[in-house]
Design a protein around this motif. Structure first.
Motif, mmCIF file in Angstrom:
data_model
loop_
_atom_site.group_PDB
_atom_site.id
_atom_site.type_symbol
_atom_site.label_atom_id
_atom_site.label_comp_id
_atom_site.label_asym_id
_atom_site.label_seq_id
_atom_site.Cartn_x
_atom_site.Cartn_y
_atom_site.Cartn_z
ATOM 1 N N ALA A 79 4.401 1.510 1.398
ATOM 2 C CA ALA A 79 3.583 1.062 2.597
ATOM 3 C C ALA A 79 3.152 -0.363 2.166
ATOM 4 C CB ALA A 79 2.236 2.094 2.201
ATOM 5 N N LEU A 80 3.134 -0.824 1.046
ATOM 6 C CA LEU A 80 2.654 -2.177 0.814
ATOM 7 C C LEU A 80 3.643 -3.030 1.287
ATOM 8 C CD1 LEU A 80 1.305 -2.005 -2.940
ATOM 9 C CD2 LEU A 80 -0.031 -2.650 -0.681
ATOM 10 N N ALA A 81 4.966 -2.796 0.978
ATOM 11 C CA ALA A 81 6.147 -3.652 1.401
ATOM 12 C C ALA A 81 6.090 -3.709 3.114
ATOM 13 C CB ALA A 81 7.457 -2.993 0.926
ATOM 14 N N ASP A 82 5.778 -2.585 3.727
ATOM 15 C CA ASP A 82 5.781 -2.301 5.108
ATOM 16 C C ASP A 82 4.880 -3.289 5.703
ATOM 17 O OD1 ASP A 82 6.718 -1.441 7.526
ATOM 18 O OD2 ASP A 82 4.959 -0.357 7.883
ATOM 19 N N VAL A 114 0.475 -8.064 11.743
ATOM 20 C CA VAL A 114 -0.827 -7.791 11.657
ATOM 21 C C VAL A 114 -1.809 -8.818 11.801
ATOM 22 C CG1 VAL A 114 -2.382 -7.112 9.391
ATOM 23 C CG2 VAL A 114 -0.061 -6.204 9.537
ATOM 24 N N ARG A 115 -1.504 -10.065 11.650
ATOM 25 C CA ARG A 115 -2.699 -11.059 11.966
ATOM 26 C C ARG A 115 -2.480 -11.302 13.409
ATOM 27 N NH1 ARG A 115 -4.121 -15.107 8.149
ATOM 28 N NH2 ARG A 115 -3.315 -14.552 6.034
ATOM 29 N N GLU A 127 -4.920 -2.020 8.269
ATOM 30 C CA GLU A 127 -3.909 -2.025 7.486
ATOM 31 C C GLU A 127 -4.478 -1.588 6.006
ATOM 32 O OE1 GLU A 127 -0.568 -2.038 7.690
ATOM 33 O OE2 GLU A 127 -1.143 -1.728 9.590
ATOM 34 N N GLU A 128 -5.612 -2.389 5.658
ATOM 35 C CA GLU A 128 -6.272 -2.135 4.677
ATOM 36 C C GLU A 128 -6.930 -0.578 4.303
ATOM 37 O OE1 GLU A 128 -9.874 -5.110 4.616
ATOM 38 O OE2 GLU A 128 -8.150 -6.765 4.357
ATOM 39 N N ALA A 179 9.857 1.437 -1.126
ATOM 40 C CA ALA A 179 9.964 2.642 -1.922
ATOM 41 C C ALA A 179 11.304 2.623 -2.697
ATOM 42 C CB ALA A 179 9.759 3.867 -1.242
ATOM 43 N N THR A 180 12.389 2.030 -2.147
ATOM 44 C CA THR A 180 13.606 2.223 -2.709
ATOM 45 C C THR A 180 13.593 1.219 -4.241
ATOM 46 O OG1 THR A 180 14.631 2.847 -0.831
ATOM 47 C CG2 THR A 180 15.937 1.814 -2.508
ATOM 48 N N VAL A 181 13.198 0.013 -3.775
ATOM 49 C CA VAL A 181 12.709 -1.031 -4.909
ATOM 50 C C VAL A 181 12.021 -0.377 -5.919
ATOM 51 C CG1 VAL A 181 11.944 -3.278 -5.484
ATOM 52 C CG2 VAL A 181 13.382 -2.841 -3.634
#
Length: 597
Positions: free
Chosen positions: A218-221, A229-230, A238-239, A134-136
C-alpha cells in the motif's frame, strides 16, 4: 500445518508451507558450505561439552571449600578448573561464530539474489497480480528471517537441547528421582512451547506477517503514484487508506504479541516448578546424607544453566517461528516453476532479418473464457513496416507480447527468422526486439545509464551518438550534469517528450532487427511529436517495424496496415487503399479525422 490455500489481503491465493518444509529450504542453504557448517557445528559441540562440565566443576569447588582451609590447594585447583571450564566454553563458542558468520552472510546474499532472480522469471500476469512493494518486503524479510532461523536452530536451540537433556541424563545416573523429574520438567516445557507456538501463536503471527506485506504494498502504491494523489488533492484520502491498513496490522500484531506473552507466562511457571523441584529434591538427598554440599551446588548450578537455556528455548522457538514465517514466501517462490520458461537445451536466438511468422496460433489469457487468437496466421517480411490498428482489446498489444514470449501460446507456433521462439533463450530473443512504449519507464539512474541499459558495454561516445540520433542530445547537454543527471523514479524529472527520446536513444543503441513502437507519440505536443517522429523515422530504417497506433495519421507511410477486431485481421493494405474500400479502417479514419477537427 498442511499445504492449505489461504487468502491474502491483496493478490492471488498463496500456498502455506509447513514449518518442516520451510526449515528444509533453509537447511539446503546450510549444506551448500559443508566445511564452514561442519567447523561451526563441531566447535559448538565442543563448547557444549565444557558447558555440561560447569556444574561438576562447581560441585568440586564447593566440596573442596567445605573441607576447610587445610584443603586450600585442592580448593584452588578446583577454582582453576571452574574458571578454566567457563573460559574454554566462551573462547571455543566465539571461534565457532567465526565460521558461522561467513556461512550466514553468504547464504543470506544468495537467498536474496536467487529470490530476486526467481521473481524476475515469473510471468507478466504474476507481477500484475502482486504489489511490487509487498514483493520487495517479502524478499528483505526473508533474508533476515533466514538469519533468525539459522541462529535459533544451530546456535541456540540445538545446544540448549543437548545441555538440557545431557544434564538430566547425568542426574538420572546419580539420583534417578532427581534426574527423572528434571527430564519430565524439561520435556513438558519444550512440548508446551512447541504446541502453543504451532496452534496458538503461529496463526496470529501469519496474519500479522501478511498485513506487514500489505502495508509495504500500500505504501509503495501510494508513494509511486504521488503525482496522481496531488493532482486530485487526495492526500488525506491516501493517509486514511494507509491508516486503515496499518490499523489492521496494529490489531493483528497486538494479538500476536499478547499470545507470545501468554506463552511466556506459562514458561515462567514451568521454570518455577523446575527450580522448586530440583533444589528441593537435592535438599532431601542432602538431609538423608546421600548428597554433599557440592551436590547441592551442582543442582543449583544445573538449574541456573538449565533455566538460562530454557528461557532461550522459549525466546528462540518464538524467533524460529517468526523467522520461518518470514522465509516462507521465498521458500514458496523456490517451489514455483516460472510460468514461461526455457526448454532444456534452449539455444540463443540468432537472427538479423526480422521475419515474423504466426503459424496457426491459439492463445488465451488465463483470466479469459475464450481465446483471443484462434488458429491465427500471419507473415511479416524482413524490413517491413507494419501498423496494427483496431479497437481496444482487439489483440494488438497481445501480438507484441507474444513475439516477445511474455506468454506461451496454447497452440501453433511463432517463428522469427525461421526459429521457433518457444525453443530459444528468452533473454536473447527479447534483446533482438527493441520496444519504445507509449509511456517509457526509466530507472532512477543517470541518463547515460538509462540509454546504456540496452547495451551495458557501450562507451559514452556510443551513448551520445544514440542520443543525437534520437534528437535527445540537445536537451541532455542543457542539463547541469548532462548525461550524469539522475532522472528520478520512473523518469519523473523529465518531460514526456524527453522520456520518449531517451527510450528511442536506447532503441538506437540496442540496434535490434525488430522494432516495436507502441503509441510512441500519442501523448506529445505537436512540436515534440515532430522531433520524436523524425527520430523514429530514422530508427525504422532497415528494421522490421511494428507500430501500434490509434492516431492513424502516424501510420500513413506503413507498408501494410493490419486492422484487428476480436483477435482477427479483418482488413489489410496501405492507407489510401483501405480508406478507399470504405470498410472498418475507413470508419476508424473518419472517426479520427472528426476528432482532429
Amino acid at each position: 500445518m498442511s499445504e492449505d490455500l489461504i487468502d491474502e489481503d491483496e493478490g492471488p491465493k498463496k500456498r502455506v508451507l509447513s514449518n518442516s518444509q520451510v526449515l528444509g529450504f533453509v537447511m539446503r542453504l546450510w549444506l551448500r558450505r559443508p566445511v564452514l557448517l561442519a567447523a561451526a557445528v563441531g566447535l559448538m559441540l565442543v563448547a557444549i561439552g565444557f558447558d555440561l562440565a560447569l556444574p561438576h566443576a562447581a560441585r568440586m569447588l564447593v566440596d573442596a571449600v567445605t573441607a576447610g582451609p587445610a584443603n586450600a590447594d585442592a580448593a584452588w585447583a578446583a577454582w582453576a578448573l571452574f574458571v578454566g571450564v567457563y573460559l574454554a566454553f566462551t573462547v571455543i563458542r566465539n571461534i565457532a561464530f567465526r565460521f558461522w558468520n561467513p556461512l550466514a552472510s553468504r547464504n543470506m546474499k544468495e537467498l536474496t539474489d536467487e529470490a530476486f532472480k526467481k521473481v524476475q522469471s515469473f510471468s507478466a500476469d504474476w507481477h500484475a497480480d502482486n504489489f511490487a512493494g509487498a514483493t520487495v518486503r517479502k524478499l528483505t524479510r526473508a533474508m533476515w528471517g533466514y538469519d533468525q532461523v539459522s541462529d535459533a536452530v544451530v546456535l541456540w536451540l540445538g545446544p540448549a537441547f543437548l545441555v538440557l537433556f545431557g544434564l538430566s541424563v547425568m542426574m538420572i545416573l546419580r539420583w534417578p528421582a532427581v534426574g527423572l523429574f528434571s527430564l519430565l520438567a524439561v520435556t513438558a516445557y519444550v512440548a508446551t512451547t512447541l504446541l502453543m507456538n504451532k496452534y496458538y501463536t503461529r496463526p496470529a503471527n501469519l496474519k500479522s506477517v501478511a498485513l506487514d506485506s500489505r502495508i509495504g504494498g500500500a505504501l509503495a502504491d501510494a508513494v509511486s503514484s504521488n503525482p496522481t494523489v496531488r493532482a486530485f488533492g487526495a492526500e488525506a484520502r491516501e493517509e486514511a487508506r494507509i491508516a486503515e491498513v496499518s490499523d489492521a496490522w496494529r490489531a493483528a500484531a497486538l494479538k500476536t504479541w499478547t499470545r507470545f506473552m501468554d506463552v511466556g507466562l506459562i514458561q515462567n511457571v514451568l521454570l518455577v516448578i523446575l527450580q522448586a523441584g530440583l533444589t528441593g529434591l537435592l535438599l532431601r538427598q542432602w538431609q538423608a546424607g546421600r548428597a554433599s554440599p557440592g551436590d547441592v551446588a551442582f543442582a543449583i548450578t544445573s538449574f541456573m544453566l538449565m533455566s538460562g537455556y530454557l528461557r532461550n528455548v522459549g525466546e528462540n522457538i518464538r524467533m524460529l517461528q517468526r523467522g520461518l514465517d518470514d522465509v516462507e514466501d521465498v521458500a514458496n517462490f523456490a517451489r514455483q516453476a516460472p510460468q514461461v520458461r526455457d526448454v532444456a537445451g534452449a539455444r540463443p536466438f540468432a537472427g538479423e532479418l526480422g521475419e515474423i511468422v504466426f503459424d496457426k496460433v491459439t492463445f488465451r489469457y488465463k483470466s479469459a473464457d475464450e481465446p483471443i487468437y484462434q488458429d491465427f496466421s500471419l507473415r511479416i517480411r524482413p524490413g517491413e513496416r507494419v501498423a496494427l490498428v483496431g479497437p481496444t482489446g482487439a489483440g494488438k498489444s497481445t501480438f507484441v507480447k507474444l513475439i516477445q514470449r511474455l506468454y506461451d501460446v496454447q497452440g501453433g507456433r511463432i517463428l522469427i527468422d525461421a526459429q521457433d521462439i518457444a525453443h530459444v533463450d528468452q533473454g536473447s530473443l527479447r534483446r533482438a526486439i527493441a520496444v519504445v512504449p507509449q509511456d517509457p519507464a526509466l530507472f532512477h539512474r543517470t541518463i547515460a545509464e538509462n540509454i546504456g541499459y540496452a547495451r551495458p558495454e557501450a562507451t559514452l561516445a556510443e551513448i551520445e551518438l544514440a542520443a543525437r540520433r534520437a534528437r535527445a542530445h540537445e536537451f541532455i547537454a542543457r542539463l547541469p550534469r548532462g548525461y550524469e543527471t539522475l532522472v528520478g523514479e520512473r523518469g519523473v524529472k523529465l518531460s514526456g517528450g524527453e522520456r520518449q527520446r531517451v527510450a528511442i536513444a536506447r532503441a538506437f543503441l540496442a540496434d535490434a532487427p525488430i522494432l516495436v513502437l507502441d503509441e510512441a507519440t500519442s501523448s506529445l505536443d505537436v512540436e515534440t511529436e515532430r522531433q520524436v517522429q523524425a527520430a523514429m523515422e530514422e530508427l525504422m530504417v532497415g528494421r522490421t517495424t511494428i507500430v501500434i497506433a490509434h492516431r492513424l495519421s502516424t501510420i500513413r507511410s506503413a507498408d501494410r496496415i493490419l486492422v484487428f477486431d476480436d483477435g482477427r485481421i479483418v482488413e489489410e493494405g496501405r492507407h489510401a487503399e483501405l480508406v478507399g474500400r470504405g470498410g472498418a479502417y475507413a470508419r476508424l479514419h473518419a472517426v479520427t479525422q472528426g476528432a482532429a477537427e
